[in-house]
Design a protein around this motif. Structure first.
Motif, PDB file in Angstrom:
ATOM      1  N   HIS A  47       0.636  -1.264  -0.046  1.00 32.11           N
ATOM      2  CA  HIS A  47      -0.083  -0.015   0.138  1.00 32.11           C
ATOM      3  C   HIS A  47       0.799   1.317  -0.112  1.00 32.11           C
ATOM      4  O   HIS A  47       0.400   2.274  -0.314  1.00 32.11           O
ATOM      5  CB  HIS A  47      -0.924  -0.211   1.318  1.00 32.11           C
ATOM      6  N   HIS A  53      -8.555  -0.286  -2.318  1.00 30.90           N
ATOM      7  CA  HIS A  53      -9.331  -1.080  -1.444  1.00 30.90           C
ATOM      8  C   HIS A  53     -10.740  -0.832  -2.035  1.00 30.90           C
ATOM      9  O   HIS A  53     -11.259   0.277  -1.651  1.00 30.90           O
ATOM     10  CB  HIS A  53      -9.003  -0.516   0.001  1.00 30.90           C
ATOM     11  N   ARG A  54     -11.613  -1.647  -2.442  1.00 30.92           N
ATOM     12  CA  ARG A  54     -12.894  -1.438  -2.646  1.00 30.92           C
ATOM     13  C   ARG A  54     -13.273  -0.482  -3.660  1.00 30.92           C
ATOM     14  O   ARG A  54     -14.010   0.457  -3.480  1.00 30.92           O
ATOM     15  CB  ARG A  54     -13.822  -1.213  -1.523  1.00 30.92           C
ATOM     16  N   THR A  58      -5.265   3.613  -2.383  1.00 35.47           N
ATOM     17  CA  THR A  58      -4.631   3.639  -0.989  1.00 35.47           C
ATOM     18  C   THR A  58      -3.295   4.167  -1.054  1.00 35.47           C
ATOM     19  O   THR A  58      -2.724   4.216  -1.994  1.00 35.47           O
ATOM     20  CB  THR A  58      -4.683   2.059  -0.673  1.00 35.47           C
ATOM     21  N   VAL A  88      -7.314   0.250   6.183  1.00 37.70           N
ATOM     22  CA  VAL A  88      -7.099  -0.919   5.581  1.00 37.70           C
ATOM     23  C   VAL A  88      -5.871  -1.803   6.439  1.00 37.70           C
ATOM     24  O   VAL A  88      -5.953  -3.094   6.568  1.00 37.70           O
ATOM     25  CB  VAL A  88      -6.424  -0.659   4.074  1.00 37.70           C
ATOM     26  N   GLU A  89      -4.934  -1.097   7.080  1.00 38.63           N
ATOM     27  CA  GLU A  89      -3.893  -1.701   7.729  1.00 38.63           C
ATOM     28  C   GLU A  89      -3.443  -0.819   9.001  1.00 38.63           C
ATOM     29  O   GLU A  89      -3.200   0.349   8.757  1.00 38.63           O
ATOM     30  CB  GLU A  89      -2.562  -2.249   6.969  1.00 38.63           C
ATOM     31  N   LYS A 105      -6.932  -5.192  10.167  1.00 39.56           N
ATOM     32  CA  LYS A 105      -6.884  -5.465   8.647  1.00 39.56           C
ATOM     33  C   LYS A 105      -8.175  -5.477   8.069  1.00 39.56           C
ATOM     34  O   LYS A 105      -9.190  -5.766   8.457  1.00 39.56           O
ATOM     35  CB  LYS A 105      -6.192  -6.742   8.545  1.00 39.56           C
ATOM     36  N   ASN A 106      -8.340  -4.441   7.219  1.00 37.18           N
ATOM     37  CA  ASN A 106      -9.595  -4.363   6.484  1.00 37.18           C
ATOM     38  C   ASN A 106     -10.696  -3.723   7.490  1.00 37.18           C
ATOM     39  O   ASN A 106     -11.736  -4.353   7.641  1.00 37.18           O
ATOM     40  CB  ASN A 106     -10.052  -5.328   5.556  1.00 37.18           C
ATOM     41  N   GLY A 107     -10.393  -2.991   8.436  1.00 35.11           N
ATOM     42  CA  GLY A 107     -11.519  -2.454   9.681  1.00 35.11           C
ATOM     43  C   GLY A 107     -11.590  -3.423  10.796  1.00 35.11           C
ATOM     44  O   GLY A 107     -12.274  -3.330  11.616  1.00 35.11           O
ATOM     45  N   LYS A 108     -10.962  -4.703  10.764  1.00 37.16           N
ATOM     46  CA  LYS A 108     -11.210  -5.844  11.640  1.00 37.16           C
ATOM     47  C   LYS A 108      -9.708  -5.673  12.527  1.00 37.16           C
ATOM     48  O   LYS A 108      -8.689  -5.878  11.980  1.00 37.16           O
ATOM     49  CB  LYS A 108     -11.349  -6.980  11.300  1.00 37.16           C
ATOM     50  N   SER A 130      -7.455   3.996   2.614  1.00 37.33           N
ATOM     51  CA  SER A 130      -7.806   4.521   1.077  1.00 37.33           C
ATOM     52  C   SER A 130      -8.456   5.890   0.997  1.00 37.33           C
ATOM     53  O   SER A 130      -8.821   6.480   2.118  1.00 37.33           O
ATOM     54  CB  SER A 130      -9.054   3.467   0.473  1.00 37.33           C
ATOM     55  N   GLN A 133     -11.759   6.010   2.621  1.00 35.17           N
ATOM     56  CA  GLN A 133     -11.698   5.802   4.196  1.00 35.17           C
ATOM     57  C   GLN A 133     -11.225   7.177   4.999  1.00 35.17           C
ATOM     58  O   GLN A 133     -11.662   7.540   5.704  1.00 35.17           O
ATOM     59  CB  GLN A 133     -10.940   4.609   4.604  1.00 35.17           C
TER      60      GLN A 133
END
Length: 222
Positions: A47, A53-54, A58, A88-89, A105-108, A130, A133
């Motif tokens: 990145h 990302h979607r 990014t 994203v990270e 990672k990816n919001g989690k 991104s 985001q």
């Protein structure tokens, strides 16, 4: 307040958005310095060099910690608390026993990125987002703060008993920036914006040699 950065750091539009987010809303922004953006060796796919990302481009920024582990934890915790779901990270490992590091990672939230990756991120906070985001995070924090960036608490001088007529405040000129293009020199940039080379150096502490500026470097011109 512009964040301090190493002179070799290069950023694009999305990376600039991430920096703007931290510059505007991180209460301890005076402590933060940037060690890497699009520059450096981050592997073939990263990145840092720009992915998607979607459907949104990014960028990744590394914020230096060095020996100040508390500073890194404070920044990573603020990111995770305020907009971790929009990352994203997010990668940062701390030496403290009362936390398990900061891995998103990816919001989690994750328990780990793996031992090698975790260890490699003890001296800096890695943040990838991104453009979409970044826009959402800026809107969220603007709504939370009423549009005002939080500032460090300062002691105010006691007011004098005698009231004086208020003196109209002079409005400060809005900050303006120039992105260095191929063939640019600091002298040419100064002429274009009707300023001087010493003035540009003063506005941009990252410039250590007026004869050495980087393509894509973002310079404040007023």
């Amino acid at each position: 307040m512009a964040l301090r950065r190493w002179s070799a750091v290069r950023t694009g539009p999305t990376g600039d958005g991430i920096l703007d987010l931290v510059e505007r809303y991180y209460p301890k922004r005076a402590e933060v310095y940037v060690t890497s953006g699009m520059d450096g060796d981050h592997g073939k796919v990263s990145h840092h060099y720009g992915l998607h990302h979607r459907g949104s481009p990014t960028a990744a920024i590394d914020f230096g910690v060095g020996a100040n582990a508390r500073m890194g934890r404070d920044l990573a915790r603020w990111i995770e608390d305020e907009f971790g779901d929009l990352c994203v990270e997010l990668i940062h490992t701390t030496p403290f026993a009362d936390d398990d590091g900061f891995y998103v990672k990816n919001g989690k939230k994750l328990a780990s990125y793996g031992a090698a990756t975790d260890a490699a991120h003890a001296d800096h906070v890695h943040l990838a987002m991104s453009a979409a985001q970044v826009a959402k995070a800026l809107a969220r924090l603007a709504d939370k703060t009423g549009g005002a960036a939080p500032a460090p608490a300062r002691k105010r001088a006691p007011r004098k008993a005698a009231k004086k007529a208020a003196t109209p405040k002079k409005s400060l000129p809005a900050a303006a920036y120039h992105r260095v293009q191929a063939g640019d020199t600091l002298t040419a940039i100064a002429g274009r914006y009707k300023t001087t080379v010493p003035a540009l150096v003063k506005l941009n502490p990252v410039i250590t040699d007026p004869d050495l500026i980087q393509i894509d470097q973002r310079l404040r011109v007023k």
